[in-house]
Scaffold this motif. Structure first.
Motif, PDB file in Angstrom:
ATOM      1  N   LEU B 178      47.214 -42.309  32.839  1.00 26.47           N
ATOM      2  CA  LEU B 178      46.200 -41.253  32.868  1.00 26.47           C
ATOM      3  C   LEU B 178      45.582 -41.072  31.489  1.00 26.47           C
ATOM      4  O   LEU B 178      44.373 -40.908  31.352  1.00 26.47           O
ATOM      5  CB  LEU B 178      46.821 -39.928  33.307  1.00 26.47           C
ATOM      6  N   VAL B 192      41.845 -35.472  25.592  1.00 19.26           N
ATOM      7  CA  VAL B 192      42.901 -36.044  26.435  1.00 19.26           C
ATOM      8  C   VAL B 192      43.967 -34.983  26.697  1.00 19.26           C
ATOM      9  O   VAL B 192      44.405 -34.772  27.828  1.00 19.26           O
ATOM     10  CB  VAL B 192      43.534 -37.282  25.774  1.00 19.26           C
ATOM     11  N   ARG B 195      42.131 -31.715  28.661  1.00 17.18           N
ATOM     12  CA  ARG B 195      41.442 -31.919  29.936  1.00 17.18           C
ATOM     13  C   ARG B 195      42.225 -32.769  30.915  1.00 17.18           C
ATOM     14  O   ARG B 195      41.963 -32.760  32.108  1.00 17.18           O
ATOM     15  CB  ARG B 195      40.076 -32.584  29.699  1.00 17.18           C
ATOM     16  N   VAL B 196      43.154 -33.550  30.414  1.00 13.16           N
ATOM     17  CA  VAL B 196      43.889 -34.428  31.331  1.00 13.16           C
ATOM     18  C   VAL B 196      45.388 -34.106  31.353  1.00 13.16           C
ATOM     19  O   VAL B 196      45.958 -33.834  32.397  1.00 13.16           O
ATOM     20  CB  VAL B 196      43.662 -35.913  30.970  1.00 13.16           C
ATOM     21  N   PRO B 199      46.292 -30.205  32.427  1.00  8.56           N
ATOM     22  CA  PRO B 199      46.139 -29.979  33.874  1.00  8.56           C
ATOM     23  C   PRO B 199      47.129 -30.802  34.702  1.00  8.56           C
ATOM     24  O   PRO B 199      47.656 -30.313  35.704  1.00  8.56           O
ATOM     25  CB  PRO B 199      44.697 -30.421  34.160  1.00  8.56           C
ATOM     26  N   ALA B 200      47.389 -32.037  34.287  1.00  8.42           N
ATOM     27  CA  ALA B 200      48.301 -32.872  35.070  1.00  8.42           C
ATOM     28  C   ALA B 200      49.721 -32.320  35.024  1.00  8.42           C
ATOM     29  O   ALA B 200      50.494 -32.483  35.963  1.00  8.42           O
ATOM     30  CB  ALA B 200      48.275 -34.311  34.565  1.00  8.42           C
ATOM     31  N   GLU B 293      51.395 -31.859  41.812  1.00  6.42           N
ATOM     32  CA  GLU B 293      50.615 -33.056  42.060  1.00  6.42           C
ATOM     33  C   GLU B 293      51.598 -34.193  42.252  1.00  6.42           C
ATOM     34  O   GLU B 293      52.628 -34.265  41.596  1.00  6.42           O
ATOM     35  CB  GLU B 293      49.686 -33.346  40.880  1.00  6.42           C
ATOM     36  N   TYR B 295      52.776 -37.861  41.915  1.00  8.39           N
ATOM     37  CA  TYR B 295      52.642 -39.186  41.316  1.00  8.39           C
ATOM     38  C   TYR B 295      53.737 -40.051  41.896  1.00  8.39           C
ATOM     39  O   TYR B 295      54.793 -39.579  42.220  1.00  8.39           O
ATOM     40  CB  TYR B 295      52.833 -39.138  39.803  1.00  8.39           C
TER      41      TYR B 295
END
Ligand SMILES: Nc1ncnc2c1ncn2[C@@H]1O[C@H](COP(=O)(O)OP(=O)(O)O)[C@@H](O)[C@H]1O
Ligand SMILES: [Mg+2]
Lengths: 249, 296
Positions: B178, B192, B195-196, B199-200, B293, B295
């Motif tokens: 990611l 990074v 925003r990534v 949230p992840a 989430e 994965y």
């Protein structure tokens, strides 16, 4: 010529992964990089957008000129470089966000937040990636709910949304089934009218189908680079011939 | 033959595990039963409406009032102050450790931070009373010697490692792919991270927040020492207050005779605290499920 690669050596710590690689990658065409696994294909393609900078202990010597500028010279803005050279990875890696936000990500980080601009770009890039019809009714649902092939096309859409000049593909189909693979290959052929495409693959039929030029790597060295038809019908190096006829690898 | 022995062994182990699980459920059930029983006794003497609406809590005085609100106001106030300190600092240090620090710095800083969590809370309590309060009084002359602000801040400091460590674990677990995807689109390191990666890792980060809040709500020593043990229905951080937990230790440590109404307040107050923390845990569970989430 999009890239001029001059005598590149790359190292992970002490271990040398690329040895004296030199060749030129033409613009607005598809160049395939083939070779047995572990030969340095990924290492090479990740040098083109400086993704290897993220690997601790990585080092590189030699020059890679992009449009005449050495991308490894001092004063290069790496984020700017990566905006011009997009990349699609082996394993689909959509962000855990909506489909829409995935496609809009590249613009958002550049500070574009106007809804009408984003809407247009999201639709345009999803259409170019041949995904629009499948997702137009659920743009706000999570990208992680898509199938592997759809996720990979979303990653292509995400990469082309910011209109880069080059797109790098590192084995984009190795995690996909044959039907999804065929779709991605169609994509790649369609993209070459706008973009310079470099694709790593260990699938020789794929290289033969989609590319105009092919480079064959082995143990970190570029054994041969030529137009694809020549590589597959009349290779000038014995190693290349052995590889494409399946005698090893 | 050997197989049979093996099977018996398996069964024996399974049985032992089942018994210990049963035992802990039994203990928990016992605690709740005692709480309920004594609380029931308490509400024979005090109406539940007075308990929930009276604005004074004075069971140890001649003129007795049994309004739980002042205690919850104290807990709420110190918790809010602690979380205001701990959330931003904890999250920022987690982002730093996960996305910016080199492996060497991370392996040195993380254990050091975790040591902070191992300091006995009584030490934090005196640190708040004897160091932080006088320091704050130089800036805020109106500040009482006992107040909510100083123990709130110190409690926040105590909670930072919980939040930063758990958030860092969650962020560390975000797949490298990611990050690579985000960098390949021309993200800066900060983009990074914010925003990534954040949230992840959201469900893990939210869980660390909830744990931090639970920790602040349940914290006892720091507030018992530095906040003043004066139940007061106020949101003013500068005056003495008492929290739910601080009241419970105050009565437990005093010489309140068993069976008196003062004694029974502990259980009524305890069960109220139990309901609140139980509610918090439910919220955090719900959060986790909602934002999980998947994965591979
Ligand atoms: N991050 C890394 N650290 C150390 N060695 C690496 C790393 N990535 C790749 N290598 C090594 O470099 C060589 C080339 O790897 P790679 O470029 O991934 O090959 P390919 O993509 O052709 O399979 C391999 O021997 C591999 O083990
Ligand atoms: Mg590879």
């Amino acid at each position: 010529m999009a890239f001029k690669v001059k005598d590149v050596n790359a190292f992970y710590g002490e271990k040398q992964a690329l040895k004296g690689v030199s060749f030129e990658i033409p613009a607005k065409s598809v160049t395939a990089i083939i070779g047995p696994s572990g030969c340095g294909k990924s290492t090479f393609i990740r040098c083109l957008n400086r993704m290897n900078d993220l690997v601790p202990m990585f080092s590189i010597t030699g020059e890679i000129l992009y449009n005449g500028t050495n991308i490894y010279s001092k004063g290069i803005d790496v984020t700017e470089l990566r905006r011009r050279i997009g990349m699609v990875f082996q394993k689909p890696n959509p962000f855990p966000k909506s489909i829409y936000e995935n496609a809009a990500y590249g613009l958002r980080i550049q500070g574009v937040n106007k809804r009408n601009i984003l809407d247009k770009v999201v639709e345009g890039s999803l259409r170019k990636a041949a995904l629009w019809d499948e997702v137009k009714d659920r743009l706000n649902s999570s990208a992680l709910a898509l199938s592997g092939g759809q996720q990979q096309r979303l990653c292509i859409a995400r990469a082309i949304a910011t209109e880069p000049e080059v797109i790098l593909f590192d084995e984009p189909c190795s995690a996909l089934d044959p039907i999804a693979t065929a779709k991605i290959e169609d994509q790649i052929t369609a993209l070459k009218q706008y973009y310079t495409v470099v694709i790593v693959t260990h699938n020789m039929q794929q290289a033969a189908r989609v590319s105009e030029y092919t480079g064959f790597f082995m143990m970190g060295e570029l054994v041969e680079f030529d137009i694809t038809r020549k590589i597959f019908t009349a290779p000038s190096n014995k190693l290349t011939e052995d590889y494409i006829t399946g005698r090893f690898g | 033959m050997y197989k049979r022995v093996q099977r018996y062994k398996e069964r024996l182990i399974e049985g032992a595990l089942f018994l210990s699980a049963l035992f802990s459920i039994f203990i928990t059930g016992g605690i709740i039963a005692v709480l309920f029983f004594e609380t029931f006794e308490f509400f024979k003497e005090v109406s539940i409406i007075a308990f929930l609406t009276d604005t004074q809590w004075t069971p140890l005085f001649a003129e007795k009032h049994f309004g739980i609100l002042p205690l919850f106001a104290g807990t709420f106030l110190t918790t809010v102050i602690a979380i205001t300190v701990a959330l931003p600092i904890g999250l920022i240090s987690a982002i730093y450790l996960s996305e910016y620090a080199t492996d060497r710095v991370r392996t040195m800083v993380k254990p050091a931070l975790e040591v902070l969590a191992a300091v006995p809370t009584v030490v934090y309590g005196y640190f708040a009373l004897l160091f932080v309060t006088p320091l704050l009084q130089k800036i805020i002359p109106d500040l009482s010697g006992f107040n909510a602000l100083s123990p709130g801040i110190v409690m926040g400091i105590m909670i930072i490692p919980i939040i930063s460590s758990l958030s860092e674990d969650a962020m560390h677990a975000v797949p490298m792919g990611l990050r690579e995807g985000a960098y390949a689109l021309g993200s800066t390191r900060l983009q990074v991270a914010t925003r990534v990666v954040v949230p992840a890792a959201f469900s893990g980060i939210a869980a660390s927040f909830m744990l931090g809040i639970s920790r602040a709500v349940g914290e006892t020593m720091i507030v018992a020492i530095a906040a003043g043990q004066q139940p007061r229905l106020t949101l003013n951080p500068l005056v003495p207050i008492a929290t739910v937990t601080a009241y419970i230790v105050q009565v437990s440590l005093g010489d309140t005779p068993t069976g008196t109404i003062e004694y029974k307040t502990i259980f009524a107050v305890g069960i109220s605290l139990f309901v609140v923390t139980f509610g918090l845990n439910m919220v955090s569970y719900w959060f986790k499920k909602k934002f999980m989430e998947v994965y591979e």
